[in-house]
Scaffold this active site. Structure first.
Site, PDB file in Angstrom:
ATOM      1  N   ASP A   1     -22.995  34.459  28.764  1.00  0.00           N
ATOM      2  CA  ASP A   1     -24.429  34.570  29.043  1.00  0.00           C
ATOM      3  C   ASP A   1     -24.713  35.935  29.660  1.00  0.00           C
ATOM      4  O   ASP A   1     -23.795  36.611  30.131  1.00  0.00           O
ATOM      5  CB  ASP A   1     -24.858  33.443  30.004  1.00  0.00           C
ATOM      6  CG  ASP A   1     -26.315  33.026  29.779  1.00  0.00           C
ATOM      7  OD1 ASP A   1     -27.031  33.748  29.062  1.00  0.00           O
ATOM      8  OD2 ASP A   1     -26.722  31.988  30.325  1.00  0.00           O
TER       9      ASP A   1
ATOM     10  N   LYS B   1     -30.976  24.911  24.103  1.00  0.00           N
ATOM     11  CA  LYS B   1     -31.368  24.668  25.500  1.00  0.00           C
ATOM     12  C   LYS B   1     -32.877  24.765  25.660  1.00  0.00           C
ATOM     13  O   LYS B   1     -33.515  25.595  25.026  1.00  0.00           O
ATOM     14  CB  LYS B   1     -30.710  25.747  26.378  1.00  0.00           C
ATOM     15  CG  LYS B   1     -31.181  25.777  27.813  1.00  0.00           C
ATOM     16  CD  LYS B   1     -30.581  26.954  28.577  1.00  0.00           C
ATOM     17  CE  LYS B   1     -31.589  28.056  28.815  1.00  0.00           C
ATOM     18  NZ  LYS B   1     -31.098  29.157  29.648  1.00  0.00           N
TER      19      LYS B   1
ATOM     20  N   HIS C   1     -32.118  41.497  29.671  1.00  0.00           N
ATOM     21  CA  HIS C   1     -32.343  40.130  29.196  1.00  0.00           C
ATOM     22  C   HIS C   1     -32.880  40.066  27.767  1.00  0.00           C
ATOM     23  O   HIS C   1     -32.476  39.198  26.992  1.00  0.00           O
ATOM     24  CB  HIS C   1     -33.277  39.397  30.154  1.00  0.00           C
ATOM     25  CG  HIS C   1     -33.567  38.014  29.708  1.00  0.00           C
ATOM     26  ND1 HIS C   1     -32.592  37.045  29.629  1.00  0.00           N
ATOM     27  CD2 HIS C   1     -34.709  37.442  29.259  1.00  0.00           C
ATOM     28  CE1 HIS C   1     -33.118  35.930  29.183  1.00  0.00           C
ATOM     29  NE2 HIS C   1     -34.399  36.144  28.943  1.00  0.00           N
TER      30      HIS C   1
ATOM     31  N   GLY D   1     -38.490  45.237  58.353  1.00  0.00           N
ATOM     32  CA  GLY D   1     -38.043  45.102  56.958  1.00  0.00           C
ATOM     33  C   GLY D   1     -38.298  46.339  56.112  1.00  0.00           C
ATOM     34  O   GLY D   1     -37.843  46.410  54.966  1.00  0.00           O
TER      35      GLY D   1
HETATM   36  C1  R5P Z   1     -31.902  32.677  30.022  1.00  0.00           C
HETATM   37  O1  R5P Z   1     -32.507  32.807  28.971  1.00  0.00           O
HETATM   38  C2  R5P Z   1     -30.756  33.527  30.427  1.00  0.00           C
HETATM   39  O2  R5P Z   1     -30.079  34.059  29.323  1.00  0.00           O
HETATM   40  C3  R5P Z   1     -29.797  32.774  31.309  1.00  0.00           C
HETATM   41  O3  R5P Z   1     -29.254  31.691  30.585  1.00  0.00           O
HETATM   42  C4  R5P Z   1     -30.508  32.226  32.533  1.00  0.00           C
HETATM   43  O4  R5P Z   1     -31.209  33.253  33.139  1.00  0.00           O
HETATM   44  C5  R5P Z   1     -29.548  31.593  33.496  1.00  0.00           C
HETATM   45  O5  R5P Z   1     -30.271  31.113  34.570  1.00  0.00           O
HETATM   46  P1  R5P Z   1     -29.763  29.884  35.416  1.00  0.00           P
HETATM   47  O6  R5P Z   1     -28.396  30.199  35.906  1.00  0.00           O
HETATM   48  O7  R5P Z   1     -30.773  29.784  36.527  1.00  0.00           O
HETATM   49  O8  R5P Z   1     -29.806  28.675  34.547  1.00  0.00           O
END
Ligand code: R5P
Length: 315
Positions: free
Chosen positions: A232, A202, A136, A44
């Site tokens: 997103d 959420k 992010h 690896g």
């Molecule tokens: C979270 O705060 C990010 O903006 C995305 O919504 C998140 O990383 C998405 O992850 P998943 O597809 O696992 O729900």
């Protein structure tokens, strides 16, 4: 525009995870592309080699860190060390998908702030300037002490949606952020399309990863009979998009599309998302190992590199 002399001094080092992007960037900048030679041993371990001398050049390493995350990250660090050892004049590291950016604080007691560690590793190996796309969070970027730039792919995604999606023509689509953390992205997107946006509330169980959306916080009138585009930064397990889509559908929405910068799409997440009612998943090629990478991020990378290199040469 970069002068001819300047272009000769740029070497675009094509990381194993980002061959097509590197080549697009090199072509657009009319710069030299330097291939890398990778061998992965049976245990690896990686062995990586830059195939040309880059002494005195402005080196741009392009290596996205999508899964296998740690392998791609280590390859990036090895390439940086290669450039230092071969006496590059400058080392700009472009990591379109910055892994570990979601671990930007200790969520549970005793956790390592991984993004802090990764930023330190990139710097200590020799990165002089760092570029990423739709990181992010701002907090994640703040761990760098060198110049660090976060580019937005939202204009590219929004333009794609305007030209390519089969939307209901009677009404502009509703732009939806699946959580409050993504409001700015959805606002930027909706501004470009001259339409409105909403953000869902959420929550995620930090231990199980399960997603919950609080429908009480959403105005169903805004959703009913309208096509929607969920925007997103990352799709990973698909839980966020699937739950957001189910909520919109339950409230009478029209077609629902999912657009994101980084489509990690782990395991069977693409099927989970389709089963939830999503028409189509569209992502940039920051993660290039899947069929959903339909929007090339190279133009924003080229623009940023052009500015950085010109600034460096005029100072
Ligand atoms: C979270 O705060 C990010 O903006 C995305 O919504 C998140 O990383 C998405 O992850 P998943 O597809 O696992 O729900």
């Amino acid at each position: 525009m970069l002068g001819l002399l300047l272009k000769k001094q740029i070497a675009i080092i094509s990381g194993p995870s980002s061959l097509a992007k590197s080549s697009n960037v090199a072509k657009a900048m009319n710069a030299e592309i330097v291939p890398t030679d990778l061998k992965i041993y049976s245990d690896g371990e990686n062995r990586i080699r830059i195939t040309k001398h880059i002494e005195g050049k402005n080196c741009v390493i392009i290596q996205s860190t999508y899964p296998p995350t740690d392998r791609h990250l280590l390859q990036a660090l090895m390439l940086i060390k290669n450039c230092v050892d071969d006496r590059a004049a400058n080392i700009i590291v472009v990591i379109p998908y910055m892994a570990y950016a979601r671990q930007d604080k200790a969520f549970l007691e005793g956790e390592v702030v991984s993004m802090d560690l990764v930023a330190k590793l990139l710097e200590v190996c020799g990165t002089k300037q760092f570029i990423t796309v739709d990181i992010h969070s701002r907090l994640a970027l703040s761990y760098f002490t060198i110049s660090a730039f976060d580019l937005s792919s939202i204009p590219l995604l929004a333009n794609y949606s305007a030209n390519m999606l089969k939307l209901d023509n009677n009404d502009l689509p509703l732009i939806v952020s699946p959580d409050y953390g993504g409001i700015r992205r959805a606002q930027d997107f909706s501004r470009i399309l001259k339409t409105d946006m909403i953000a869902l509330k959420k929550t995620r169980d930090r231990r199980t990863g399960q997603i919950f959306i609080d429908e009480k916080e959403m105005d169903p009138k805004l959703v009913k009979n309208r096509d929607a585009i969920i925007v997103d930064d990352i799709i990973s397990t698909g839980g966020t998009i699937a739950e957001a889509c189910k909520t919109l559908k339950k409230n009478g929405s029209g077609k629902v599309y999912a657009m994101c910068t980084h489509a990690l799409l782990i395991g069977d997440s693409a099927n989970k998302i389709k089963a939830a009612g999503i028409e189509e998943i569209i992502a940039t090629n920051s993660v290039s190992n899947n069929e959903f990478a339909k929007v090339d991020v190279s133009p924003v990378i080229c623009e940023a590199l052009g500015t950085l290199i010109e600034d460096a040469s005029s100072s």
